[in-house]
Write an enzyme that holds these catalytic residues in place. Structure first.
Site, mmCIF file in Angstrom:
data_model
loop_
_atom_site.group_PDB
_atom_site.id
_atom_site.type_symbol
_atom_site.label_atom_id
_atom_site.label_comp_id
_atom_site.label_asym_id
_atom_site.label_seq_id
_atom_site.Cartn_x
_atom_site.Cartn_y
_atom_site.Cartn_z
ATOM 1 C CG HIS A 8 -0.359 0.015 2.536
ATOM 2 N ND1 HIS A 8 0.177 1.156 3.092
ATOM 3 C CD2 HIS A 8 -0.195 -0.967 3.466
ATOM 4 C CE1 HIS A 8 0.640 0.883 4.296
ATOM 5 N NE2 HIS A 8 0.435 -0.407 4.549
ATOM 6 C CB CYS B 268 1.958 -3.455 4.926
ATOM 7 S SG CYS B 268 0.428 -4.120 5.593
#
Length: 163
Positions: free
Chosen positions: A128, A140
């Site tokens: 992301h 992430c």
């Protein structure tokens, strides 16, 4: 490794002949990923989905799915829907996918601990947008929005992410 792989290295993400600056989890890279450690799991992961905010951007790839106002991601290891997308109202801990900030305007989903999540191994590992360069994530892989948008139409279901 193949040229189609997304490869996370100490100097950035390698893909499509480019080296793209990225950030990883505040806990570094770990082979023994655990819930809440903030680490990015070492290994070979596969892309299993792509989500986007249709009110903020055009569909980034033909197979991308829109994020709706009630979409959530369950992060409660005790819940049967742990590490799965769900919807509000929801009776357990879950992360809202349709955020006020732009962090999840485009989300690429990996198969980390999915589809049959093992309790305590940690929930979703997404690709992301980053908050800012150098700012770590909760596990992430994050990058500049223009780099994420460049990658999106060039990958497919099953593309490997090698950490």
């Amino acid at each position: 490794m193949t040229p189609d792989d997304l490869v996370v290295t100490p100097t950035g993400l390698r893909f499509g002949g480019r080296r793209i600056p990225c950030t990883i989890g505040r806990g570094g890279i770990r082979a023994d990923k655990r819930e809440g450690d903030g680490a990015t799991p070492r290994g070979v992961h596969r892309i299993v989905g792509m989500l986007y905010r249709p009110d903020r951007m055009a569909r980034p790839a033909p197979w991308a799915l829109p994020i709706g106002p009630r979409d959530l991601w369950c992060d409660d290891p005790a819940h049967p829907d742990y590490n799965l997308m769900t919807g509000a109202p929801f009776d357990a801990s879950a992360e809202r996918l349709r955020r006020a900030d732009p962090l999840y305007d485009l989300v690429i989903l990996t198969d980390w601990n999915w589809p049959f999540a093992q309790k305590g191994r940690g929930s979703a590992i997404f690709l992301h947008r980053w908050r800012r360069p150098g700012c770590p994530t909760e596990g992430c892989v994050a990058m500049a929005p223009e780099d994420l948008r460049w990658i999106a139409p060039r990958i497919g279901y099953g593309t490997r992410v090698i950490v």
